[in-house]
Design an enzyme around this catalytic site. Structure first.
Site, PDB file in Angstrom:
ATOM      1  N   HIS A 153      -8.427   7.078   7.709  1.00 40.31           N
ATOM      2  CA  HIS A 153      -8.992   5.819   8.078  1.00 40.31           C
ATOM      3  C   HIS A 153      -8.572   5.567   9.716  1.00 40.31           C
ATOM      4  O   HIS A 153      -9.531   4.922  10.343  1.00 40.31           O
ATOM      5  CB  HIS A 153      -8.052   4.763   7.228  1.00 40.31           C
ATOM      6  CG  HIS A 153      -8.361   3.352   7.620  1.00 40.31           C
ATOM      7  ND1 HIS A 153      -9.667   2.831   7.378  1.00 40.31           N
ATOM      8  CD2 HIS A 153      -7.811   2.332   7.827  1.00 40.31           C
ATOM      9  CE1 HIS A 153      -9.629   1.715   7.705  1.00 40.31           C
ATOM     10  NE2 HIS A 153      -8.409   1.280   7.917  1.00 40.31           N
ATOM     11  N   SER A 172      -4.184  -3.893  13.676  1.00 41.48           N
ATOM     12  CA  SER A 172      -5.125  -2.936  14.578  1.00 41.48           C
ATOM     13  C   SER A 172      -6.112  -3.768  15.281  1.00 41.48           C
ATOM     14  O   SER A 172      -6.231  -3.816  16.622  1.00 41.48           O
ATOM     15  CB  SER A 172      -5.983  -1.819  13.850  1.00 41.48           C
ATOM     16  OG  SER A 172      -6.827  -1.364  14.794  1.00 41.48           O
ATOM     17  N   LEU A 227     -13.405  -4.085  20.168  1.00 43.30           N
ATOM     18  CA  LEU A 227     -12.706  -5.399  20.345  1.00 43.30           C
ATOM     19  C   LEU A 227     -11.805  -5.133  21.654  1.00 43.30           C
ATOM     20  O   LEU A 227     -11.727  -5.823  22.597  1.00 43.30           O
ATOM     21  CB  LEU A 227     -11.792  -5.694  19.434  1.00 43.30           C
ATOM     22  CG  LEU A 227     -12.599  -6.511  18.150  1.00 43.30           C
ATOM     23  CD1 LEU A 227     -11.740  -6.692  16.989  1.00 43.30           C
ATOM     24  CD2 LEU A 227     -12.840  -7.795  18.695  1.00 43.30           C
ATOM     25  N   ALA A 228     -11.225  -3.811  22.075  1.00 42.64           N
ATOM     26  CA  ALA A 228     -10.339  -3.585  23.017  1.00 42.64           C
ATOM     27  C   ALA A 228     -11.331  -3.593  24.275  1.00 42.64           C
ATOM     28  O   ALA A 228     -10.898  -4.162  25.285  1.00 42.64           O
ATOM     29  CB  ALA A 228      -9.643  -2.313  22.849  1.00 42.64           C
ATOM     30  N   ARG A 250       0.488   2.328  10.403  1.00 39.80           N
ATOM     31  CA  ARG A 250       0.299   1.295  11.120  1.00 39.80           C
ATOM     32  C   ARG A 250      -0.005   0.182   9.813  1.00 39.80           C
ATOM     33  O   ARG A 250      -0.473   0.294   8.680  1.00 39.80           O
ATOM     34  CB  ARG A 250      -1.288   1.310  11.698  1.00 39.80           C
ATOM     35  CG  ARG A 250      -1.880  -0.292  11.707  1.00 39.80           C
ATOM     36  CD  ARG A 250      -3.172  -0.098  12.541  1.00 39.80           C
ATOM     37  NE  ARG A 250      -4.236   0.440  11.556  1.00 39.80           N
ATOM     38  CZ  ARG A 250      -4.931  -0.552  10.768  1.00 39.80           C
ATOM     39  NH1 ARG A 250      -4.854  -1.551  10.614  1.00 39.80           N
ATOM     40  NH2 ARG A 250      -6.046  -0.020  10.196  1.00 39.80           N
ATOM     41  N   GLU A 290      -7.376   1.202  19.595  1.00 43.08           N
ATOM     42  CA  GLU A 290      -6.888   2.631  18.932  1.00 43.08           C
ATOM     43  C   GLU A 290      -7.026   4.020  19.559  1.00 43.08           C
ATOM     44  O   GLU A 290      -6.330   4.904  19.164  1.00 43.08           O
ATOM     45  CB  GLU A 290      -8.100   2.881  17.627  1.00 43.08           C
ATOM     46  CG  GLU A 290      -7.513   3.545  16.710  1.00 43.08           C
ATOM     47  CD  GLU A 290      -8.495   3.532  15.234  1.00 43.08           C
ATOM     48  OE1 GLU A 290      -9.200   2.907  15.142  1.00 43.08           O
ATOM     49  OE2 GLU A 290      -8.363   4.588  14.650  1.00 43.08           O
ATOM     50  N   ARG A 340       0.529   1.404   3.541  1.00 40.32           N
ATOM     51  CA  ARG A 340      -0.324   2.272   3.190  1.00 40.32           C
ATOM     52  C   ARG A 340      -0.237   3.730   2.896  1.00 40.32           C
ATOM     53  O   ARG A 340      -0.364   4.301   1.947  1.00 40.32           O
ATOM     54  CB  ARG A 340      -1.443   2.272   4.248  1.00 40.32           C
ATOM     55  CG  ARG A 340      -2.436   0.760   4.220  1.00 40.32           C
ATOM     56  CD  ARG A 340      -3.361   0.748   5.555  1.00 40.32           C
ATOM     57  NE  ARG A 340      -3.893  -0.592   5.408  1.00 40.32           N
ATOM     58  CZ  ARG A 340      -4.730  -0.915   6.396  1.00 40.32           C
ATOM     59  NH1 ARG A 340      -5.054  -0.055   7.382  1.00 40.32           N
ATOM     60  NH2 ARG A 340      -5.021  -2.017   6.162  1.00 40.32           N
ATOM     61  N   GLY A 342     -15.944   1.818  26.239  1.00 40.74           N
ATOM     62  CA  GLY A 342     -16.059   1.238  24.819  1.00 40.74           C
ATOM     63  C   GLY A 342     -16.208  -0.320  24.865  1.00 40.74           C
ATOM     64  O   GLY A 342     -15.773  -0.805  25.634  1.00 40.74           O
ATOM     65  N   HIS A 351      -5.941   5.687   4.169  1.00 41.31           N
ATOM     66  CA  HIS A 351      -6.178   4.223   3.546  1.00 41.31           C
ATOM     67  C   HIS A 351      -6.127   4.501   1.789  1.00 41.31           C
ATOM     68  O   HIS A 351      -6.944   5.190   1.420  1.00 41.31           O
ATOM     69  CB  HIS A 351      -7.412   3.437   3.925  1.00 41.31           C
ATOM     70  CG  HIS A 351      -7.105   2.005   3.733  1.00 41.31           C
ATOM     71  ND1 HIS A 351      -7.165   1.565   2.433  1.00 41.31           N
ATOM     72  CD2 HIS A 351      -7.237   0.984   4.674  1.00 41.31           C
ATOM     73  CE1 HIS A 351      -7.003   0.059   2.820  1.00 41.31           C
ATOM     74  NE2 HIS A 351      -7.184  -0.087   4.001  1.00 41.31           N
TER      75      HIS A 351
END
Ligand SMILES: Cc1cc2nc3c(=O)[nH]c(=O)nc-3n(C[C@H](O)[C@H](O)[C@H](O)COP(=O)(O)OP(=O)(O)OC[C@H]3O[C@@H](n4cnc5c(N)ncnc54)[C@H](O)[C@@H]3O)c2cc1C
Length: 638
Positions: A401, A440, A43-44, A435, A425, A330, A40, A266
């Protein structure tokens, strides 16, 4: 098996410092002998690979896209949260921690959430240092706005492209390590299995998506940062390629799945316009700062929205939740929209939408100010719908979402398989049953930049005597045989129905019975239908082409075969949780006003699921949640 979350001792606010002070280190000379696989490049994953590469580990980084910077984080629009209190509106680390725990309906671990809030300010500094162009005030300070479920402004943003800008920052850091030769990138490679040696995660089997070649890769530890699986609902805000395959195959090798049914729907997506649609477009939550949500009071309303007078409109969020109004969280906002749509008040050609109206904000602030804040979102809306949202309200609708559920991880973000970590995630850790918006991107970055460098090193310090592993061992051979057998099985069916055909049916089943609201009857029905659908899949699927070539249909078929198993566990998870909490709304458990009714006595735990083998019911292993700082209260946004 009992789950140990390995929460450090001491007061909440000292736990992370205690961990960092006591985590074991790896000598720099040893680091370059140790290999880390990161699957992956969102971002993570990018943050973890770049950080571990900078530390001197030898990292192999995988993604299925053609460039690391096309990972799905790029799609995030609205912003990233941090308790900087720049607006002087009373924010603090504790308040952010509390908002997140409450937002998640008291179903997350205090220690993890506190760390998230604690590291948030550091993340903004890191991103600014990388050159992320956050929006600024006239005086030069970074600007911020509010997202749902909070009463302070703590969301930092780069127009409506926050994910893209953060990912470009992480990508630069990653590419710096690529040129320093500490990171090797494998784009267009899909992980198809995890390899265990002596019970520890030591490698992966991947398929080169351009050539079809199957490859084996070994390392001292494996990190999965493979994102969310909300695409299981077919119609969702996620890209078509998003999948559960990496985490699901790890699950089948022993990693527990936690709360897989907790899916965020969402409230501000664009509504479905027809049967041939495969993706729903998200309109950022930030729009709810200035947009007012309403439906006509009259079910038979035919007039243009601008011609409907104020006293004939129902601003149902402002009516039901006066304290938070249009910024209710949400889960609550989506359910409220569904309730109005189901009651026949929906608008638009399919009667499946509600209005998001900026006329008051434009009157008060001027069109230019609104353009400055949301210009690109309004442009996007115009391109898709041919409607000018400066002149008439947008139409929005709820859409699947985000996966709050994912692989179970402890405080170190390690799964139940030693040496296998899950970040971003892909894990379940910080968001509880719902969340909060903009938490996130934060979690993915914090996991990758700040948590993994400590916890992965702590694990690797015990592995310094493990030699580099050759990939011709029996464990790798067996895993490859299994992967090839599955691909061969899919290709050999020779039926007439496409993978998409099954995905659509599965998505609708899940949305109807394990989506915004769930019931025992519906879940039992869905489980039976999923079993039948799975059988049909293995009898009538058609995958053209071969294994040894680029084959998009084969990729899809593999992902759908996993979704057909994940879906059953999701329904099982929702069925056994006989309470309503956050996004998990069981129709049998609601208050007289239709709000979620938690059952803290019986369900104050994380549901972790252990794979028991093909066609066997999974075993539930609860991890009790202990609340020492916050009092469990009824979540109220009224
Ligand atoms: C439309 C949209 C808008 C959003 N807006 C916001 C927002 O404003 N603020 C916010 O906080 N959050 C937002 N989110 C959520 C947030 O973007 C994601 O939760 C977050 O970016 C996930 O990051 P990640 O690194 O965990 O995974 P991702 O960015 O999804 O990356 C997953 C990576 O895993 C790789 N991968 C997956 N499976 C495999 C496999 N089997 N083999 C090899 N590689 C694999 C992919 O190639 C990719 O590189 C939004 C989400 C969506 C869909």
């Amino acid at each position: 098996m009992e789950l140990n979350a390995k929460i450090p001792p001491g007061p909440l606010k000292d736990k992370w410092n205690f961990y960092k002070d006591h985590a074991k280190l790896v000598n720099p000379a040893n680091r370059k002998k140790m290999e880390v696989i990161v699957v992956g490049t969102g971002l993570a994953g990018s943050a973890a690979a770049a950080s571990l590469g900078e530390m001197g580990y030898m990292v192999k980084s995988f993604c299925f896209q053609d460039s690391a910077r096309r990972a799905h984080s790029v799609a995030a629009q609205g912003g990233v949260n941090a308790a900087k209190n720049y607006k002087n509106d009373g924010d603090s680390v504790y308040r952010m921690f509390y908002d997140t725990i409450k937002g998640g309906d008291f179903r997350s671990r205090e220690a993890n959430v506190y760390r998230l809030a604690e590291c948030s300010a550091q993340l903004i500094d890191q991103a600014v240092a990388q050159g992320v162009p956050f929006g600024r005030e006239y005086g030069g300070y970074l600007n911020n706005r509010s997202f749902g479920g909070v009463q302070v402004s703590r969301t930092f943003y780069a127009r409506g492209q926050t994910g893209q800008q953060l990912l470009l920052g992480a990508y630069q850091a990653l590419m710096r390590q690529v040129s320093a030769k500490t990171v090797t990138l494998y784009t267009r490679h899909e992980m198809l299995d995890l390899v265990l040696v002596d019970g520890k995660a030591r490698g992966i089997i991947v398929r080169n998506l351009d050539t079809g070649e199957i490859e084996r890769h070994s390392a001292h530890t494996v990190i999965l940062a493979t994102g969310g699986f909300g695409k299981i609902y077919y119609l969702s805000t996620l890209a078509m390629g998003c999948n559960a395959s990496a985490i699901w195959r790890a699950h089948k090798k022993g990693a527990f799945m936690a709360c897989p049914s907790w899916t965020q729907v969402h409230p501000t997506s664009l509504p479905q316009s027809g049967d041939y649609q495969s993706k729903l477009t998200l309109m950022s939550e930030s729009l709810r700062n200035d947009g007012r949500i309403w439906v006509p009071l009259n079910r038979e309303e035919k007039r243009n929205p601008n011609d409907i007078p104020e006293n004939e409109r129902d601003y149902y969020l402002e009516r039901r939740y006066p304290a938070f109004g249009n910024l209710a969280p949400r889960d609550i906002s989506s359910r409220a929209a569904k309730e109005r749509i189901d009651a026949g008040f929906g608008v638009g050609p399919q009667r499946n939408a509600v209005y998001l109206d900026f006329s008051k904000a434009i009157k008060e602030q001027g069109k230019e100010k609104i353009r400055e804040k949301y210009g690109n979102l309004f442009d996007m809306y115009r391109k898709i719908t041919a409607t000018d949202a400066y002149a008439e309200p947008m139409m929005i609708s709820p859409a699947a979402h985000f996966s709050m559920g994912g692989l179970w991880v402890d405080y170190e973000l390690m799964t139940t398989i030693p040496g296998l970590f899950a970040l971003g995630e892909a894990n379940f850790a910080d968001h509880g049953a719902n969340r909060l918006g903009a938490n996130s991107l934060l979690q993915a970055c914090v996991d990758g930049y700040f948590v993994a460098p400590y916890t992965v090193s702590n694990y690797l310090s015990g592995e310094i005597h493990s030699e580099k592993l050759e990939t011709d061992t029996q464990e790798f051979v067996d895993a490859e045989v299994q992967v090839r057998a599955h691909l061969g099985r899919l290709l050999a069916i020779g039926g007439t129905k496409t993978a998409d055909h099954y995905h659509k049916i599965l998505g609708k089943l899940l949305y109807d019975h394990c989506g915004l609201s769930r019931s025992k009857k519906g879940l039992l029905y869905a489980i039976e239908e999923i079993k039948k659908l799975r059988e049909d899949f293995y009898e009538h699927l058609k995958v053209p082409g071969t294994e040894d070539e680029m084959n998009g249909e084969l990729e899809k078929a593999g992902r759908i075969s996993d979704y057909l198993e994940v879906a059953e566990l999701m329904c099982q998870d929702a069925l056994t949780r006989e309470e309503s909490c956050g996004a998990h709304f069981r129709e049998e458990y609601q208050t007289a006003e239709g709000e979620a009714l938690r059952n803290d006595e019986q369900f104050c735990f994380v549901s972790a699921w252990q794979w028991q083998g093909e066609n066997k019911e999974e075993q539930l292993v609860p991890e009790p949640l202990y609340f020492e700082q916050v009092e469990l209260t009824v979540r109220s946004y009224k």
